[in-house]
Design a protein around this motif. Structure first.
Motif, PDB file in Angstrom:
ATOM      1  N   GLU A 240       0.854  -1.197   0.000  1.00  0.00           N
ATOM      2  CA  GLU A 240       0.000   0.000   0.000  1.00  0.00           C
ATOM      3  C   GLU A 240       0.886   1.241   0.000  1.00  0.00           C
ATOM      4  OE1 GLU A 240      -3.116  -0.221  -0.347  1.00  0.00           O
ATOM      5  OE2 GLU A 240      -3.744  -2.181   0.424  1.00  0.00           O
ATOM      6  N   GLU A 241       0.250   2.364  -0.275  1.00  0.00           N
ATOM      7  CA  GLU A 241       1.018   3.598  -0.352  1.00  0.00           C
ATOM      8  C   GLU A 241       1.753   3.886   0.961  1.00  0.00           C
ATOM      9  OE1 GLU A 241      -1.154   7.035  -1.546  1.00  0.00           O
ATOM     10  OE2 GLU A 241       0.581   7.889  -2.561  1.00  0.00           O
ATOM     11  N   ASN A 242       1.106   3.517   2.051  1.00  0.00           N
ATOM     12  CA  ASN A 242       1.706   3.762   3.358  1.00  0.00           C
ATOM     13  C   ASN A 242       3.071   3.078   3.518  1.00  0.00           C
ATOM     14  OD1 ASN A 242       1.086   5.357   5.524  1.00  0.00           O
ATOM     15  ND2 ASN A 242       0.633   3.564   6.812  1.00  0.00           N
ATOM     16  N   ASP A 243       3.206   1.869   2.943  1.00  0.00           N
ATOM     17  CA  ASP A 243       4.479   1.143   3.032  1.00  0.00           C
ATOM     18  C   ASP A 243       5.597   1.939   2.363  1.00  0.00           C
ATOM     19  OD1 ASP A 243       3.191  -1.088   4.199  1.00  0.00           O
ATOM     20  OD2 ASP A 243       2.477  -1.656   2.203  1.00  0.00           O
ATOM     21  N   PHE A 245       5.831   5.121   2.212  1.00  0.00           N
ATOM     22  CA  PHE A 245       6.255   6.212   3.082  1.00  0.00           C
ATOM     23  C   PHE A 245       7.119   5.687   4.216  1.00  0.00           C
ATOM     24  CE2 PHE A 245       1.936   7.632   1.572  1.00  0.00           C
ATOM     25  CZ  PHE A 245       2.477   8.230   0.446  1.00  0.00           C
ATOM     26  N   GLU A 246       6.727   4.513   4.754  1.00  0.00           N
ATOM     27  CA  GLU A 246       7.493   3.937   5.857  1.00  0.00           C
ATOM     28  C   GLU A 246       8.902   3.557   5.401  1.00  0.00           C
ATOM     29  OE1 GLU A 246       6.845   3.629   9.075  1.00  0.00           O
ATOM     30  OE2 GLU A 246       5.065   4.837   8.624  1.00  0.00           O
ATOM     31  N   SER A 252       3.803  11.483   3.332  1.00  0.00           N
ATOM     32  CA  SER A 252       2.562  11.060   2.686  1.00  0.00           C
ATOM     33  C   SER A 252       2.043  12.161   1.774  1.00  0.00           C
ATOM     34  CB  SER A 252       1.512  10.711   3.726  1.00  0.00           C
ATOM     35  OG  SER A 252       1.025  11.899   4.297  1.00  0.00           O
ATOM     36  N   GLU A 254      -0.841  13.374   1.727  1.00  0.00           N
ATOM     37  CA  GLU A 254      -1.593  14.354   2.525  1.00  0.00           C
ATOM     38  C   GLU A 254      -0.661  15.395   3.142  1.00  0.00           C
ATOM     39  OE1 GLU A 254      -3.714  11.889   5.356  1.00  0.00           O
ATOM     40  OE2 GLU A 254      -4.386  10.780   3.576  1.00  0.00           O
ATOM     41  N   THR A 255       0.481  14.918   3.638  1.00  0.00           N
ATOM     42  CA  THR A 255       1.436  15.841   4.248  1.00  0.00           C
ATOM     43  C   THR A 255       1.943  16.839   3.210  1.00  0.00           C
ATOM     44  OG1 THR A 255       2.127  14.025   5.647  1.00  0.00           O
ATOM     45  CG2 THR A 255       3.540  15.956   5.633  1.00  0.00           C
ATOM     46  N   LYS A 283      12.369  11.787   8.398  1.00  0.00           N
ATOM     47  CA  LYS A 283      12.130  11.815   6.948  1.00  0.00           C
ATOM     48  C   LYS A 283      13.222  12.618   6.253  1.00  0.00           C
ATOM     49  CE  LYS A 283       8.178   9.666   7.201  1.00  0.00           C
ATOM     50  NZ  LYS A 283       8.046   8.298   6.735  1.00  0.00           N
TER      51      LYS A 283
END
Ligand SMILES: [Zn+2]
Length: 505
Positions: A240-243, A245-246, A252, A254-255, A283
């Motif tokens: 997923e997109e979240n992975d 970012f991690e 993200s 949104e950020t 980050k």
């Protein structure tokens, strides 16, 4: 017994490396020309493949080596099945010699090359020398190479690859047929990633592939490596997109959007708290700026197409273009900044507090009331002369020069200083509570002296602590000036609150 990696394991990148000209993505011109040369048997003695990293230079060199030596070539393509092809793919062919110009700058290898080059190939038609990063070779190695290039034996083909063709001597380039390889557009990368995912049964959302494709900045290799990292982290689970970012240290979406909105809406606190949050989570701030630029660009394209942005703010085209310009400037500066977070914070404050930096500078040092609100945010060219203001003193001009030189870090440090002008001396004084700015400025003395000379003529520059008795230098100031200055201090204090931890360390 130590566990060796499974011999059949191959990284995705190796596995998906093109083995035929037809599999090379987006370098059609180069590929077609080489294939035609093979078919018409009009091969050059030396080829130069120039282009950014990760776009296929070495792959093309190897395919060429196979195609000219293949026992069973098909329409200028290697068969990839005969002995020669297989050995070249495995890297065990005696007559295909790869030299890395970067590793030991090639001296020994070029020397050996000169000794061996006269011998006909052991197994195949052609000896192919692939020299990667050829611009890294020493002069000695270049000279040796040049001798062989002047009278190349019939059975030898050189393929040089380089990311920096301007560093390759002209004497070498003039003896090569040169090709310029291109960066891949994100759509081509995305398409390739989809093919890989399908064949390898990697489960990734479309958004993930699109983000990787953009993040790879034209290098298919980087994109493939990223996909592999994610796939090995997630196993059979969906990526997923979240992975992304991690694992990749990306912020993200949104950020990114939130930060741009904060800048456009002039919300300093929100912008600073996003920076603080990113920094605390480790980050990569340079990557973050890349993402901001990408997003701002997407917004501009939407606007150009007459589309509406689904944002809670109105952002017209000139405003977005101005914002992009500032972000690009920031990107240039941050790569060589010693404190990236400070620079990002300073920039965020500049963008959220003032229409443009020069408006603030003018307000700080001028003794006359300034119609700040009239300074138009969408005023374009950075190099445009500042608005005509009657009390346009030297300090203001200095700040504007610095701004024009795009030295926004120096500019931010200067904003906190107080100029004291003597006959042959410009003293820039700092309150002890602004030691951070004083020390910061001291790192730029060489530039400072140069820019001060431009404005003040031949004077010495001194960066000093403010003297206790400040009545002297403040006597000429109007109350308005003090209040403006105090206001600016307030603003800069915001940064300091965020910086305290770092200064102590
Ligand atoms: Zn073959």
């Amino acid at each position: 017994m130590a566990e060796a990696p499974t011999p059949t394991y191959q990284s995705l990148y190796r596995k998906w490396r093109p083995q035929r000209f037809a599999e090379v993505v987006h370098q059609e011109y180069t590929v077609r020309t080489l294939q035609n040369a093979i078919l018409s048997k009009q091969l050059a003695h030396a080829y130069l493949l120039a282009g950014p990293r990760g776009v296929g230079k070495t792959s093309i060199a190897r395919i060429l080596a196979k195609a000219v030596n293949c026992a069973n070539p098909q329409n200028g393509e290697p068969c990839n099945a005969c002995d020669h092809c297989r050995k070249i793919t495995k890297g065990t062919a005696l007559d295909v010699i790869e030299i890395d110009g970067a590793s030991n700058r090639g001296i020994d290898q070029i020397r050996r090359l000169r000794e061996e080059i006269a011998f006909v190939p052991a197994e195949t038609h052609y000896k192919v020398y692939i020299i990667d990063e050829v611009h890294m070779l020493t002069n000695e190695a270049f000279n040796a190479l040049l001798k062989t290039l002047e009278e190349p034996p019939q059975h030898v083909i050189f393929v040089f690859a380089t990311t920096e063709p301007h560093k390759v001597p002209l004497t070498i380039i003039s003896r090569c047929q040169s090709f310029e390889l291109k960066l891949l557009p994100p759509e081509r990368i995305e398409q390739r990633l989809k093919e890989i995912c399908k064949a390898e049964e990697i489960n990734a959302s479309a958004q993930v592939l699109s983000t990787i494709a953009h993040r790879a900045r034209g290098a298919l290799r980087d994109a493939t490596v990223m996909l592999e990292q994610l796939a090995s982290y997630k196993g059979s689970q969906k990526i997923e997109e979240n992975d992304l970012f991690e694992i990749m240290g990306l912020a993200s979406h949104e950020t990114v959007q939130g930060f741009l909105q904060a800048l456009l809406q002039k919300e300093s606190r929100r912008a600073l708290s996003i920076i603080a949050d990113l920094a605390e989570r480790g980050k990569d701030l340079e990557l973050f700026i890349d993402e901001l630029i990408e997003e701002a660009r997407a917004w501009i394209l939407t606007r150009l197409d007459g589309g509406e942005l689904s944002l809670p703010i109105h952002a017209d085209l000139p405003k977005l273009i101005e914002l992009s310009r500032e972000l690009l400037e920031l990107k240039r500066e941050i790569s060589r900044a010693w404190e990236k977070r400070v620079l990002l914070e300073v920039k965020a404050l500049e963008l959220t507090q003032f229409s443009r930096g020069s408006a603030a500078a003018t307000a700080l040092s001028s003794t006359a009331p300034i119609p700040t609100e009239k300074v138009n945010a969408t005023r374009t060219a950075v190099s445009e002369p500042a608005p005509a203001i009657a009390t346009h003193d030297k300090w203001t001009r200095l700040l504007e020069e610095v701004k024009r030189d795009r030295r926004s870090t120096v500019h931010a440090f200067l904003l906190e200083g107080q100029p004291v002008e003597r006959a042959d001396l410009l003293r820039i004084e700092y309150d002890p509570k602004n030691s951070f700015h004083k020390e910061g400025l001291e790192k730029y003395t060489k530039y400072l002296e140069e820019v001060v000379q431009r404005v003040y003529g031949a004077v010495r520059v001194e960066i000093a602590w403010a003297e206790n008795d400040s009545s002297n230098r403040e006597s000429g100031s109007s109350p308005r000036r003090k209040s403006k200055s105090a206001e600016l201090r307030e603003k800069i204090k915001l940064i300091q609150e965020h910086l305290e931890g770092e200064i102590v360390n």
